[in-house]
Enzyme design. Structure first.
Site, PDB file in Angstrom:
ATOM      1  N   ALA A   1     -52.818 -23.461  72.035  1.00 23.66           N
ATOM      2  CA  ALA A   1     -51.882 -23.145  72.965  1.00 23.66           C
ATOM      3  C   ALA A   1     -52.250 -21.884  73.760  1.00 23.66           C
ATOM      4  CB  ALA A   1     -50.479 -22.963  72.130  1.00 23.66           C
TER       5      ALA A   1
ATOM      6  N   GLY B   1     -53.295 -26.463  68.088  1.00 22.50           N
ATOM      7  CA  GLY B   1     -52.319 -27.673  68.794  1.00 22.50           C
ATOM      8  C   GLY B   1     -53.403 -28.524  69.155  1.00 22.50           C
TER       9      GLY B   1
ATOM     10  N   GLU C   1     -53.650 -30.759  66.543  1.00 18.80           N
ATOM     11  CA  GLU C   1     -52.574 -31.392  65.961  1.00 18.80           C
ATOM     12  C   GLU C   1     -52.303 -32.666  66.911  1.00 18.80           C
ATOM     13  OE1 GLU C   1     -49.592 -28.158  64.080  1.00 18.80           O
ATOM     14  OE2 GLU C   1     -50.438 -27.340  65.966  1.00 18.80           O
TER      15      GLU C   1
ATOM     16  N   GLU D   1     -54.756 -21.148  63.032  1.00 15.24           N
ATOM     17  CA  GLU D   1     -53.614 -20.399  63.393  1.00 15.24           C
ATOM     18  C   GLU D   1     -53.559 -19.144  62.252  1.00 15.24           C
ATOM     19  OE1 GLU D   1     -52.638 -24.396  65.135  1.00 15.24           O
ATOM     20  OE2 GLU D   1     -53.572 -23.503  63.289  1.00 15.24           O
TER      21      GLU D   1
END
Length: 701
Positions: A66, A105, A108, A128
């Site tokens: 992100a 992300g 993911e 993260e």
């Protein structure tokens, strides 16, 4: 071709639809990317001519996470987790074509695809935790279903990426592509799936293998040890536990935990450091296109512990190294010690025998400075004495070629005073390595008043090649780190005179998050080093005429208590052991010094210890900023977290001050000034100005 947003479009390759993401430079998951993927997947799913879909990113990398600049205000309604769920519900197989970095992300989104293939050079991870966060788009729920709870916990809690081969072995990807034409090979894989009539395979529906309580307990114990004081790893364990709930409940729990981490002081601090470590390369007045000097051969003068470490760091970066020492026995010991470092790396599987031979083949020993006549850069690592360094630099000026850069590894001495001994002051710079130099990430790059811009630019490039965090500093006694350290250590000793013990002071600061206390650190470095530095500063009038200043350390050195190397310092040490043991003799010495100085001893709280030692860092940091010694508060934070062990989860001294609140910092300094006098506790003008303007240090970044 259909364009769904400025960053996402679709193409059709026969029976295969392609979702193309193009958001340079790293395909960060901006809202346009997230929403574009949702629209593209829905479009291709509704097309009867399309039988499979490939999710592909243009450029050098898959989605790399992100946009951190926007994460603090990320929406709490429609999230990436929701989009991934929609993508997972598409009725045609979706293949993630992973290449470059598939991180956070980005991975993911890959987990939400039905199949995953990866380029051989791809790296995959959920980093993260390094930002005080946990995966927030289903990573803690889907990853355990693919690789098992143990492997998932290892990846999430370490934050380390794995390579494509390891990803295949663990079940994270289904295929490692044979070459580097990622899109073409991913399309071929998708066509194979069509030919096999492969089903849509939803990761969320994969059965989760059982894991006992001991698995989570061991993970928590390991995280508490390796990431002491950090909250995110423990929160991540809670999130992975939730994967054993119904999937939608687990996702809801992950979302709740993610936002609690995102809004925490620790995550703010770690995200600040992430940005600060990338900003240090930006130097006002020196443009990106400033030509840098070519570096192939680096000379290192002085083959002690520091010189050896610098040599190893340079060899690891691919340079040829000439190591100079005046005595043959000392040089031979150094060459043997470097060989032992590499043999240890080979034994631990960190490099091959061929790697070791390559490095050692680029190392030359010399007993004469004339061996440096072809060096592009020379780094001196000799005794910390100005006269010695000036004589050496005068000799280097005569021996080295005109284009060579001359660098000093001094930790405190004036770069200008050293440069004055040469006829090329513009080519002289400070490169302050931290010991062990081949391990520690920090490199203070210190410019003198005449250092040329291309020399500064070259030094910053060198830092990156050495895989270090190069922070530019101005020329003053101690530069950034050691100048600030002086107040930290001063108060640590004053607290002993006033009633604390070395073990109490050290324990309080370790509890705060420092890796070791100041007295343990002093013993490890050698108390005679500190005494010599104090004596120099006293001669130069840089220490106030205060009989308390360094009196305990000086008294210990006078008794031959030099620290670990002598088995006695602030603590005592058993033979061949590093454990610091309390010593009643030191307690008695402290008591005698306090009586000699007329200091009444009292009970001191751990809170006072932390306040008295940390506030000088903040106040001196503000003065350093005001004087232009550091470019930004973030630069100071990088120095202290990467070189001095300031806890990363507190962001560095200046970030920590912002978190406390600058009005509170100013009030505490005023209170301590009233109690102990203004000599050391007068608030810096910059701090006072920021408080009056309602600003923070962070606004100066």
């Amino acid at each position: 071709m259909t364009t769904h947003s400025e960053t996402v479009r679709t193409e059709r390759q026969g029976l295969v639809g392609v979702i193309l993401i193009d958001n340079p430079p790293v395909n960060a998951i901006a809202p346009s990317v997230r929403d574009g993927i949702a629209a593209a997947a829905a479009e291709l799913d509704s097309d009867p001519a399309i039988k499979a879909i490939v999710l592909h990113c243009l450029g050098n990398t898959f989605m790399a996470g992100a946009d951190l600049k926007k994460i603090a205000s990320a929406p709490t309604q429609v999230t990436s987790a929701d989009i991934i769920r929609q993508m997972e519900d598409v009725t045609k197989p979706i293949v993630a074509a992973l290449h470059g970095n598939a991180l956070g992300g980005g991975l993911e989104f890959g987990l939400g695809c039905h199949y995953r293939c990866a380029a051989p050079s791809a790296t995959l991870g959920l980093p993260e935790v390094n930002l005080g966060l946990i995966p927030g788009a289903g990573g803690t729920q889907r990853l355990p279903r693919l690789v098992g709870v143990n492997k998932a916990l290892d990846m999430i809690l370490s934050g380390k990426a794995i390579n494509a081969r390891e990803a295949l072995e663990s079940g994270l990807v289904d295929r490692v592509l044979p070459g580097q034409d990622v899109l073409a090979e991913a399309l071929a894989y998708a066509r194979e799936l069509i030919d096999k009539n492969a089903p849509v395979r939803k990761t969320r529906e994969i059965a989760l293998a059982a894991a006992g309580e001991e698995t989570f307990a061991a993970a928590a114990e390991s995280a508490a040890r390796s990431r002491r004081g950090e909250q995110a790893p423990l929160v991540a364990i809670t999130a992975v536990r939730a994967a054993f709930s119904p999937f939608q409940d687990g996702i809801a729990r992950e979302k709740e935990l993610f936002f609690s981490c995102r809004d925490s002081a620790q995550s703010r601090a770690l995200r600040h450091l992430f940005a600060a470590e990338r900003q240090i390369a930006k130097i006002p007045g020196i443009e990106k296109n400033v030509p840098t000097r070519q570096l192939q051969t680096i000379g290192v003068v002085g083959a002690g512990t520091m010189g050896r470490g610098i040599a190893v760091a340079c060899l690891d970066a691919g340079f040829h190294v000439v190591l100079v020492e005046m005595e043959a026995a000392a040089l031979n010991r150094a060459l043997a010690a470097i060989a032992e470092i590499y043999k240890g790396s080979v034994a631990k599987g960190r490099m091959t025998e061929a790697d070791m031979q390559s490095r050692m083949g680029r190392l030359t020993g010399s007993l004469d400075l004339k061996g440096l006549d072809d060096a592009d850069l020379v780094i001196e690592a000799v005794f910390e004495d100005l006269d010695i360094k000036q004589r050496l630099f005068a000799d280097l000026d005569r021996v080295c070629k005109p284009s060579a850069i001359l660098a000093t590894n001094t930790s405190a001495l004036s770069i200008d005073s050293i440069a004055e001994s040469t006829a090329r002051a513009e080519d002289v710079i400070g490169l302050h390595f931290f010991s062990p130099a081949h391990v520690m990430r920090l490199l203070e790059v210190v410019r003198g008043s005449k250092t040329a811009p291309d020399v500064i630019a070259t030094a910053m490039v060198l830092g990156r090649r050495l895989r270090k965090l190069g922070v530019l500093a101005g020329n003053c006694d101690g530069f950034i780190g050691n100048r600030m350290l002086a107040g930290y250590r001063r108060e640590a000793e004053f607290l002993l005179l006033e009633g604390a013990t070395p073990e109490q002071v050290d324990a309080a600061l370790v509890s705060f998050g420092m890796p070791m206390g100041p007295h343990t650190m002093g013993d490890m470095a050698g108390l005679d080093i500190s005494t010599a530095a104090r004596q120099r500063r006293r001669r130069e009038g840089k220490i106030p005429a205060d009989p308390r200043f360094g009196c305990i350390g000086d008294a210990l050195v006078a008794q031959g208590r030099l620290g670990q190397k002598r088995g006695r310092g602030f603590y005592r040490y058993e033979k061949n052991a590093r454990a610091a043991l309390p010593d009643p003799e030191v307690h008695s010495l402290i008591q005698r010094e306090a009586e000699r100085l007329g200091i009444a001893r009292r009970s001191i709280s751990d809170e006072e210890v932390v306040e008295r030692c940390i506030l000088p860092l903040i106040n001196e940091g503000a003065r350093i900023l005001e004087e232009g010694i550091a470019l930004r508060p973030g630069d100071i934070d990088v120095v202290w977290t990467s070189g001095y062990g300031f806890p990363r989860f507190r962001g560095g001294p200046m970030c920590y001050a912002d978190e406390i609140g600058l009005p509170q910092v100013l009030a505490a300094l005023d209170r301590l000034s009233d109690l102990h006098g203004p000599l050391y506790w007068t608030p810096s003008p910059l701090l006072q100005r920021l408080v009056s303007e309602g600003k923070k240090f962070g606004e100066l970044n």
